[in-house]
Design an enzyme around this catalytic site. Structure first.
Site, PDB file in Angstrom:
ATOM      1  N   THR A 201       0.860  -1.185   0.000  1.00 18.75           N
ATOM      2  CA  THR A 201       0.000   0.000   0.000  1.00 18.75           C
ATOM      3  C   THR A 201       0.901   1.241   0.000  1.00 18.75           C
ATOM      4  O   THR A 201       1.984   1.238   0.585  1.00 18.75           O
ATOM      5  CB  THR A 201      -0.952   0.024   1.221  1.00 18.75           C
ATOM      6  OG1 THR A 201      -0.187   0.236   2.410  1.00 18.75           O
ATOM      7  CG2 THR A 201      -1.739  -1.270   1.335  1.00 18.75           C
ATOM      8  N   GLY A 202       0.433   2.298  -0.661  1.00 14.49           N
ATOM      9  CA  GLY A 202       1.290   3.468  -0.802  1.00 14.49           C
ATOM     10  C   GLY A 202       2.516   3.127  -1.629  1.00 14.49           C
ATOM     11  O   GLY A 202       3.620   3.625  -1.373  1.00 14.49           O
TER      12      GLY A 202
ATOM     13  N   ILE B 121       9.011   5.330  -0.005  1.00 13.18           N
ATOM     14  CA  ILE B 121       9.489   4.049   0.514  1.00 13.18           C
ATOM     15  C   ILE B 121       8.736   2.888  -0.145  1.00 13.18           C
ATOM     16  O   ILE B 121       9.338   1.868  -0.509  1.00 13.18           O
ATOM     17  CB  ILE B 121       9.301   4.011   2.054  1.00 13.18           C
ATOM     18  CG1 ILE B 121      10.225   5.043   2.719  1.00 13.18           C
ATOM     19  CG2 ILE B 121       9.552   2.604   2.610  1.00 13.18           C
ATOM     20  CD1 ILE B 121       9.905   5.339   4.182  1.00 13.18           C
ATOM     21  N   GLY B 122       7.417   3.048  -0.308  1.00 14.66           N
ATOM     22  CA  GLY B 122       6.621   1.983  -0.916  1.00 14.66           C
ATOM     23  C   GLY B 122       7.037   1.711  -2.345  1.00 14.66           C
ATOM     24  O   GLY B 122       7.146   0.542  -2.764  1.00 14.66           O
TER      25      GLY B 122
ATOM     26  N   SER C 101       7.243   3.976  12.492  1.00 12.10           N
ATOM     27  CA  SER C 101       8.087   5.169  12.504  1.00 12.10           C
ATOM     28  C   SER C 101       8.821   5.212  13.828  1.00 12.10           C
ATOM     29  O   SER C 101       8.265   4.803  14.860  1.00 12.10           O
ATOM     30  CB  SER C 101       7.244   6.438  12.372  1.00 12.10           C
ATOM     31  OG  SER C 101       8.045   7.589  12.635  1.00 12.10           O
TER      32      SER C 101
ATOM     33  N   TYR D 244       0.569  11.591  15.226  1.00 13.34           N
ATOM     34  CA  TYR D 244       1.251  10.660  14.308  1.00 13.34           C
ATOM     35  C   TYR D 244       1.916   9.542  15.109  1.00 13.34           C
ATOM     36  O   TYR D 244       1.781   8.354  14.784  1.00 13.34           O
ATOM     37  CB  TYR D 244       2.284  11.449  13.503  1.00 13.34           C
ATOM     38  CG  TYR D 244       3.124  10.651  12.544  1.00 13.34           C
ATOM     39  CD1 TYR D 244       2.590  10.158  11.359  1.00 13.34           C
ATOM     40  CD2 TYR D 244       4.478  10.407  12.804  1.00 13.34           C
ATOM     41  CE1 TYR D 244       3.377   9.442  10.467  1.00 13.34           C
ATOM     42  CE2 TYR D 244       5.269   9.701  11.913  1.00 13.34           C
ATOM     43  CZ  TYR D 244       4.714   9.221  10.744  1.00 13.34           C
ATOM     44  OH  TYR D 244       5.497   8.521   9.865  1.00 13.34           O
TER      45      TYR D 244
HETATM   46  N1  NAP Z   1       9.806   9.540   4.972  1.00 13.55           N
HETATM   47  C1  NAP Z   1       9.954   9.542   6.286  1.00 13.55           C
HETATM   48  O1  NAP Z   1      10.716  10.357   6.844  1.00 13.55           O
HETATM   49  C2  NAP Z   1       9.225   8.542   7.150  1.00 13.55           C
HETATM   50  C3  NAP Z   1       9.644   8.352   8.458  1.00 13.55           C
HETATM   51  C4  NAP Z   1       8.979   7.433   9.260  1.00 13.55           C
HETATM   52  C5  NAP Z   1       7.915   6.715   8.749  1.00 13.55           C
HETATM   53  N2  NAP Z   1       7.518   6.926   7.461  1.00 13.55           N
HETATM   54  C6  NAP Z   1       6.370   6.146   6.985  1.00 13.55           C
HETATM   55  O2  NAP Z   1       6.708   5.515   5.770  1.00 13.55           O
HETATM   56  C7  NAP Z   1       5.516   5.287   5.005  1.00 13.55           C
HETATM   57  C8  NAP Z   1       5.737   5.744   3.573  1.00 13.55           C
HETATM   58  O3  NAP Z   1       5.947   7.145   3.579  1.00 13.55           O
HETATM   59  P1  NAP Z   1       6.909   7.875   2.536  1.00 13.55           P
HETATM   60  O4  NAP Z   1       7.953   8.558   3.300  1.00 13.55           O
HETATM   61  O5  NAP Z   1       7.271   6.967   1.437  1.00 13.55           O
HETATM   62  O6  NAP Z   1       5.921   9.041   2.052  1.00 13.55           O
HETATM   63  P2  NAP Z   1       5.212   9.361   0.654  1.00 13.55           P
HETATM   64  O7  NAP Z   1       6.210   9.412  -0.421  1.00 13.55           O
HETATM   65  O8  NAP Z   1       4.385  10.542   0.961  1.00 13.55           O
HETATM   66  O9  NAP Z   1       4.287   8.082   0.438  1.00 13.55           O
HETATM   67  C9  NAP Z   1       3.105   7.895   1.132  1.00 13.55           C
HETATM   68  C10 NAP Z   1       2.279   6.900   0.357  1.00 13.55           C
HETATM   69  O10 NAP Z   1       1.057   6.615   1.049  1.00 13.55           O
HETATM   70  C11 NAP Z   1      -0.007   6.724   0.132  1.00 13.55           C
HETATM   71  N3  NAP Z   1      -1.218   7.103   0.856  1.00 13.55           N
HETATM   72  C12 NAP Z   1      -1.371   8.133   1.722  1.00 13.55           C
HETATM   73  N4  NAP Z   1      -2.636   8.167   2.166  1.00 13.55           N
HETATM   74  C13 NAP Z   1      -3.292   7.133   1.570  1.00 13.55           C
HETATM   75  C14 NAP Z   1      -4.615   6.646   1.621  1.00 13.55           C
HETATM   76  N5  NAP Z   1      -5.554   7.236   2.397  1.00 13.55           N
HETATM   77  N6  NAP Z   1      -4.930   5.546   0.889  1.00 13.55           N
HETATM   78  C15 NAP Z   1      -3.995   4.943   0.113  1.00 13.55           C
HETATM   79  N7  NAP Z   1      -2.735   5.364   0.027  1.00 13.55           N
HETATM   80  C16 NAP Z   1      -2.379   6.448   0.738  1.00 13.55           C
HETATM   81  C17 NAP Z   1       0.450   7.776  -0.872  1.00 13.55           C
HETATM   82  O11 NAP Z   1      -0.212   7.649  -2.117  1.00 13.55           O
HETATM   83  P3  NAP Z   1      -1.432   8.628  -2.557  1.00 13.55           P
HETATM   84  O12 NAP Z   1      -1.048  10.006  -2.132  1.00 13.55           O
HETATM   85  O13 NAP Z   1      -1.541   8.440  -4.034  1.00 13.55           O
HETATM   86  O14 NAP Z   1      -2.628   8.119  -1.829  1.00 13.55           O
HETATM   87  C18 NAP Z   1       1.912   7.413  -1.006  1.00 13.55           C
HETATM   88  O15 NAP Z   1       2.068   6.362  -1.917  1.00 13.55           O
HETATM   89  C19 NAP Z   1       4.389   6.028   5.738  1.00 13.55           C
HETATM   90  O16 NAP Z   1       3.640   5.119   6.515  1.00 13.55           O
HETATM   91  C20 NAP Z   1       5.147   6.989   6.644  1.00 13.55           C
HETATM   92  O17 NAP Z   1       4.409   7.335   7.790  1.00 13.55           O
HETATM   93  C21 NAP Z   1       8.143   7.803   6.639  1.00 13.55           C
END
Ligand code: NAP
Length: 249
Positions: free
Chosen positions: A12-13, A18-19, A137, A150
């Site tokens: 998902t995502g 990261i996804g 996280s 969060y």
């Molecule tokens: N980057 C960091 O610093 C960091 C640190 C700790 C944890 N994380 C965690 O890592 C995970 C991935 O984050 P990322 O950093 O890769 O950020 P990102 O690039 O913003 O990716 C977030 C992803 O989640 C999807 N998403 C968000 N809301 C959604 C919904 N309601 N339904 C379906 N998809 C949804 C987005 O796609 P759409 O917008 O198309 O829906 C996107 O693919 C998250 O759980 C985040 O909390 C990230």
């Protein structure tokens, strides 16, 4: 043979950050990859980058019907699921005194409820011996300014994951949490930092990390591949921090 040959993996995502990095890594290792996200265009672009017959499904993880539809589609098309990476997440930074009910509900519906019902709907179609990876996280265990909601939503999925590791033990399904520290993805831009403040923000964050820099999506993908594959066949119920040591400070 590649590490994930013959495996079906849902992320998902998977259209961003990261996804997407994990999706590309899993596909390169031979998995049939399915990604989800809300933005159709980003899904289509991601599917093209992943290649190797990846499938993109649009939908909102806050919707239980979405999870049911995805599970039915995967079951009908691929028979079963081997790897489920519940990764979609959102983050808004705000002091608790200013958090609105809408902001609270939005984070909990995606980060906690979305993960809970995603696993509830996917577990029945998973093959015995599968792997569930939940993206948490380090905010769940380290206090970060303005992250109370969060952090709470990410702490919740840590508790879910430990319960699932026990509930699914008879099927040999492993459940682990992958906890990133700050990683250079679109989530940082979504925090509302203006482009001109980006360098200062990055510098300030890097100073909080023993390795002195933000993580790269590919580094999280490497850890996700470890948890998805037989390389971690005896790893169950852990919280794997991939944070450059940030939680230590
Ligand atoms: N980057 C960091 O610093 C960091 C640190 C700790 C944890 N994380 C965690 O890592 C995970 C991935 O984050 P990322 O950093 O890769 O950020 P990102 O690039 O913003 O990716 C977030 C992803 O989640 C999807 N998403 C968000 N809301 C959604 C919904 N309601 N339904 C379906 N998809 C949804 C987005 O796609 P759409 O917008 O198309 O829906 C996107 O693919 C998250 O759980 C985040 O909390 C990230």
């Amino acid at each position: 043979m590649k590490t994930l040959t013959g495996k079906v993996a849902l992320i998902t995502g998977g259209n961003s950050g990261i996804g997407l990095a994990a999706a590309r890594r899993f596909a390169a290792e031979g998995a049939q990859v399915i990604i989800t996200g809300r933005r159709r265009k980003a899904i289509d672009e991601a599917v093209a980058r992943i290649g190797t017959g990846a499938l993109g499904i649009q939908g909102d993880v806050a919707s239980i019907e979405h999870h049911e539809a995805v599970a039915a589609h995967i079951h009908a098309t691929f028979g079963a699921l081997d790897i489920y990476m519940a990764n979609a997440g959102i983050n808004t930074i705000n002091h608790s005194a200013q958090v609105s009910p809408e902001e609270y509900d939005a984070q909990f519906s995606v980060n906690a409820r979305g993960v809970f019902f995603g696993v509830q709907k996917m577990a029945p179609i998973m093959r015995d011996g599968g792997s569930i990876i939940v993206t948490g996280s380090i905010a769940a265990e380290k206090v970060l300014d303005g992250h109370a909601v969060y952090a709470g939503s990410k702490a919740a999925i840590g508790a879910f994951a430990r319960s699932w590791a026990i509930e699914l033990k008879s099927r040999g399904i492993r459940v682990n949490v992958l906890s990133p520290g700050p990683v250079d993805t679109q989530i940082l831009a979504k925090l509302g930092i203006p482009p001109e403040g980006r360098d200062a923000f990055e510098q300030a964050v890097a100073e909080e990390i023993p390795l002195g820099r933000l993580g790269r999506p590919g580094e999280l993908a490497d850890a996700a591949l470890f948890l998805a594959s037989d390389a971690s066949s005896f790893v169950n119920g852990v919280n794997l921090r991939v944070d450059g040591g940030m939680a230590l400070l």
